[in-house]
Design a protein around this motif. Structure first.
Motif, PDB file in Angstrom:
ATOM      1  N   ASN A 127       2.424  -2.365   5.638  1.00 18.50           N
ATOM      2  CA  ASN A 127       2.339  -1.685   4.811  1.00 18.50           C
ATOM      3  C   ASN A 127       0.911  -2.028   3.650  1.00 18.50           C
ATOM      4  O   ASN A 127       0.175  -1.609   3.257  1.00 18.50           O
ATOM      5  CB  ASN A 127       3.304  -1.405   3.711  1.00 18.50           C
ATOM      6  N   SER A 128       0.918  -3.750   3.876  1.00 23.61           N
ATOM      7  CA  SER A 128      -0.100  -4.358   3.181  1.00 23.61           C
ATOM      8  C   SER A 128      -1.437  -4.233   3.961  1.00 23.61           C
ATOM      9  O   SER A 128      -2.191  -4.093   3.435  1.00 23.61           O
ATOM     10  CB  SER A 128       0.345  -5.872   3.253  1.00 23.61           C
ATOM     11  N   HIS A 131      -3.816  -1.138   3.217  1.00 26.24           N
ATOM     12  CA  HIS A 131      -4.777  -1.252   2.191  1.00 26.24           C
ATOM     13  C   HIS A 131      -6.151  -1.885   2.319  1.00 26.24           C
ATOM     14  O   HIS A 131      -7.168  -1.900   1.659  1.00 26.24           O
ATOM     15  CB  HIS A 131      -4.158  -1.879   1.027  1.00 26.24           C
TER      16      HIS A 131
END
Length: 169
Positions: A127-128, A131
Motif C-alpha cells: 500500500n505504501s 503512493h
C-alpha cells in the motif's frame, strides 16, 4: 504499454502445468501410502520445473525491459527468499531500500519483489508503494497468505492477480 509483460501463452502454460500437478496430486492421495513415493517424486519434479520456468519468465521479462529501452536503473529486483536479503524482510528497511533505488526523473520504474510474503506486514508495504508515482510493482508469492480474501479485497481495482495454486506436500 508495459515492456515487462509476459505473453498470455506463457502464463497459460504455467497455469496448465500447475493444474496438472494439482490433478495428479489429488489422485495420488487416493493411493496407499506405500504406493505414493514415485508419483510424489514425479509431481515434485514437475512442480519444481514449472516454478523454474516461471522464474525464467520473470528474468526474461526483466531482460526484455532492458533490451526495449528501459534503463536498468529503473528496474529494481529483490529476491526476499535469498539469505543475503534477510535484512530487507523488515518492511521499513525494504521500503527505505526501494525508495533509495527509485529514480526521481519521472520515468516509469519497475519493482519486482519475489516471495513478498516473507516480509512482515507486506500488505502495508505494498500500500505504501501505491503512493509512489510512476511505479509498477510485480510481486510473487508461494504462501497461503496470498489465498486470503483480504489480499484480494485490499488491492481490488489496483492490481492484476494470477493464481498459481501451489501443492501442499
Amino acid at each position: 504499454d508495459c515492456p515487462l509483460k509476459m505473453k498470455k501463452t506463457d502464463i497459460g502454460v504455467v497455469l496448465f502445468m500447475y493444474a496438472v500437478c494439482g490433478f495428479f496430486y489429488y489422485h495420488m492421495t487416493k493411493l496407499k501410502a506405500s504406493s505414493q513415493t514415485y508419483p510424489r517424486f514425479t509431481i515434485i519434479l514437475l512442480f519444481g520445473l514449472t516454478t523454474l520456468y516461471l522464474v525464467q519468465m520473470l528474468v526474461a521479462a526483466k531482460r526484455f525491459g532492458v533490451e526495449s529501452g528501459v534503463d536498468e536503473g529503473h528496474i529494481v529486483e529483490v529476491a526476499l527468499d535469498d539469505r543475503a536479503n534477510k535484512a530487507l524482510r523488515d518492511p521499513d528497511a525494504l521500503l527505505a531500500f526501494l525508495r533509495s533505488r527509485i529514480p526521481t526523473d519521472g520515468l516509469p520504474t519497475y519493482v519486482i519483489l519475489d516471495e513478498v510474503q516473507m516480509v512482515d506486514d507486506f500488505v502495508e508495504l505494498l500500500n505504501s508503494l501505491l503512493h509512489i508515482p510512476n511505479l509498477d510493482v510485480y510481486v510473487t508469492g508461494s504462501n497461503s497468505k496470498f489465498l486470503s480474501t483480504d489480499i484480494a479485497t485490499e488491492f481490488r481495482g489496483r492490481s492484476f492477480e494470477i493464481h498459481l495454486w501451489p501443492l501442499s506436500f
